[in-house]
Design an enzyme around this catalytic site. Sequence first.
Site, PDB file in Angstrom:
ATOM      1  N   HIS A 142       2.174  -2.603  -3.019  1.00 58.27           N
ATOM      2  CA  HIS A 142       1.279  -3.102  -1.631  1.00 58.27           C
ATOM      3  C   HIS A 142       1.710  -4.534  -1.628  1.00 58.27           C
ATOM      4  O   HIS A 142       1.960  -5.208  -2.598  1.00 58.27           O
ATOM      5  CB  HIS A 142      -0.123  -2.692  -1.785  1.00 58.27           C
ATOM      6  CG  HIS A 142      -1.098  -3.253  -2.727  1.00 58.27           C
ATOM      7  ND1 HIS A 142      -1.680  -2.692  -3.458  1.00 58.27           N
ATOM      8  CD2 HIS A 142      -0.952  -4.646  -3.072  1.00 58.27           C
ATOM      9  CE1 HIS A 142      -2.380  -3.480  -4.237  1.00 58.27           C
ATOM     10  NE2 HIS A 142      -1.980  -4.731  -4.091  1.00 58.27           N
ATOM     11  N   ASP A 155      -5.458 -12.507   2.754  1.00 60.99           N
ATOM     12  CA  ASP A 155      -6.544 -11.485   2.824  1.00 60.99           C
ATOM     13  C   ASP A 155      -7.910 -11.840   2.456  1.00 60.99           C
ATOM     14  O   ASP A 155      -7.855 -12.931   1.619  1.00 60.99           O
ATOM     15  CB  ASP A 155      -5.964 -10.247   2.088  1.00 60.99           C
ATOM     16  CG  ASP A 155      -5.314 -10.270   0.850  1.00 60.99           C
ATOM     17  OD1 ASP A 155      -5.450 -11.455   0.249  1.00 60.99           O
ATOM     18  OD2 ASP A 155      -4.595  -9.586   0.272  1.00 60.99           O
ATOM     19  N   ASN A 202       1.533  -0.181  -6.567  1.00 60.25           N
ATOM     20  CA  ASN A 202       2.141   0.611  -5.679  1.00 60.25           C
ATOM     21  C   ASN A 202       2.920   0.057  -4.565  1.00 60.25           C
ATOM     22  O   ASN A 202       3.219   0.424  -3.669  1.00 60.25           O
ATOM     23  CB  ASN A 202       1.144   1.615  -5.011  1.00 60.25           C
ATOM     24  CG  ASN A 202      -0.080   0.775  -4.319  1.00 60.25           C
ATOM     25  OD1 ASN A 202       0.213  -0.467  -4.282  1.00 60.25           O
ATOM     26  ND2 ASN A 202      -0.965   1.131  -3.586  1.00 60.25           N
ATOM     27  N   GLU A 248      -1.256  -1.346   2.279  1.00 61.95           N
ATOM     28  CA  GLU A 248      -0.989   0.050   1.195  1.00 61.95           C
ATOM     29  C   GLU A 248       0.129   0.864   1.822  1.00 61.95           C
ATOM     30  O   GLU A 248       0.497   0.871   2.888  1.00 61.95           O
ATOM     31  CB  GLU A 248      -2.276   0.581   0.984  1.00 61.95           C
ATOM     32  CG  GLU A 248      -3.320  -0.248   0.660  1.00 61.95           C
ATOM     33  CD  GLU A 248      -3.542  -0.544  -0.743  1.00 61.95           C
ATOM     34  OE1 GLU A 248      -2.466   0.006  -1.622  1.00 61.95           O
ATOM     35  OE2 GLU A 248      -4.429  -1.095  -1.400  1.00 61.95           O
TER      36      GLU A 248
HETATM   37  C1  F6R Z   1      -3.813 -10.890  -3.150  1.00 66.49           C
HETATM   38  C2  F6R Z   1      -3.103  -9.979  -2.687  1.00 66.49           C
HETATM   39  C3  F6R Z   1      -2.625  -8.715  -3.539  1.00 66.49           C
HETATM   40  C4  F6R Z   1      -1.954  -9.171  -4.919  1.00 66.49           C
HETATM   41  C5  F6R Z   1      -1.517  -7.771  -5.529  1.00 66.49           C
HETATM   42  C6  F6R Z   1      -1.089  -8.354  -6.923  1.00 66.49           C
HETATM   43  O1  F6R Z   1      -4.047 -12.036  -1.972  1.00 66.49           O
HETATM   44  O2  F6R Z   1      -2.459 -10.006  -1.505  1.00 66.49           O
HETATM   45  O3  F6R Z   1      -1.715  -7.838  -2.780  1.00 66.49           O
HETATM   46  O4  F6R Z   1      -0.843  -9.985  -4.594  1.00 66.49           O
HETATM   47  O5  F6R Z   1      -2.678  -6.899  -5.613  1.00 66.49           O
HETATM   48  O6  F6R Z   1      -2.198  -8.904  -7.885  1.00 66.49           O
HETATM   49  P1  F6R Z   1      -2.274  -9.458  -9.257  1.00 66.49           P
HETATM   50  O7  F6R Z   1      -1.236 -10.612  -9.061  1.00 66.49           O
HETATM   51  O8  F6R Z   1      -3.505  -9.577  -9.517  1.00 66.49           O
HETATM   52  O9  F6R Z   1      -1.371  -8.444 -10.051  1.00 66.49           O
END
Ligand code: F6R
Length: 240
Positions: free
Chosen positions: A138, A67, A136, A143
């Site tokens: 995701h 992303d 959540n 989401e």
């Molecule tokens: C990042 C991504 C997000 C993160 C998620 C957890 O490329 O796709 O879905 O993996 O938000 O983020 P952290 O590791 O910072 O807790």
Amino acid sequence: MDIRIFDSSRELAFFAADIFAELIRKKPDCVLGLATGATPLETYARLITLYEEGGLDFSQVRTFNLDEYLGLPVTDPNSYRYFMDSNFFSKVNIAPENTHVPDGNAADAEQMCSEYDRSIQASGGIDLQLLGIGRNAHIAFNEPGSDFSAGTHTVRLTESTIEANRIYFTESEMPRFAVTMGIGSIMKAKKILLLAVGDKKAQAVRDTVKGPVTPEVPASVLQNHPDCLILCDKAAASLL
Ligand code: F6R
């Protein structure tokens, strides 16, 4: 779906890096799906060490990131391209042209999204997809409520994700939109490795592993993947 629980995030990262290293040694031109965020940093650090010690060659490896924010220049330290270049790509011998991050500044975002999916397919598909998980549940920027069959697409960020990411945006303005691989693209990966660290992820991990498969818990779709391994530290696994 298999789960392994580790005493520390360091042990988890060493284990995750070994899975990557084994694949790269077996298939030097493998295709990796990569994630940003805090969770994979220790794994990237371990892979860099393995490279520096001479045990790993990234020269033929190809990567596709999950992303990117929309409208953020790649020179902005908060852009995911900047994150990957500074935390990983610049520290190993990967060829820059073999690294792909969705272009958050494409003139035609829809066209860029379909080209991104096409280039993943043209590469032979993702051999190993690394994922983090949101509080959540995701995955990437998919989401709760996301379509399980979607390919790469643009999304409006939810308030909870904006809140969680706000710490990174002290100077530049927090973007409201992003481009993300869809759950349909992620599920095509041959193997998926999801990392979860810390007690803030405990409920998401529980819902993912023990709850029903539902778009309200995006990561629960991984129950349907034939080769998905979840690595948790004790805190993230505390509600299992
Ligand atoms: C990042 C991504 C997000 C993160 C998620 C957890 O490329 O796709 O879905 O993996 O938000 O983020 P952290 O590791 O910072 O807790």
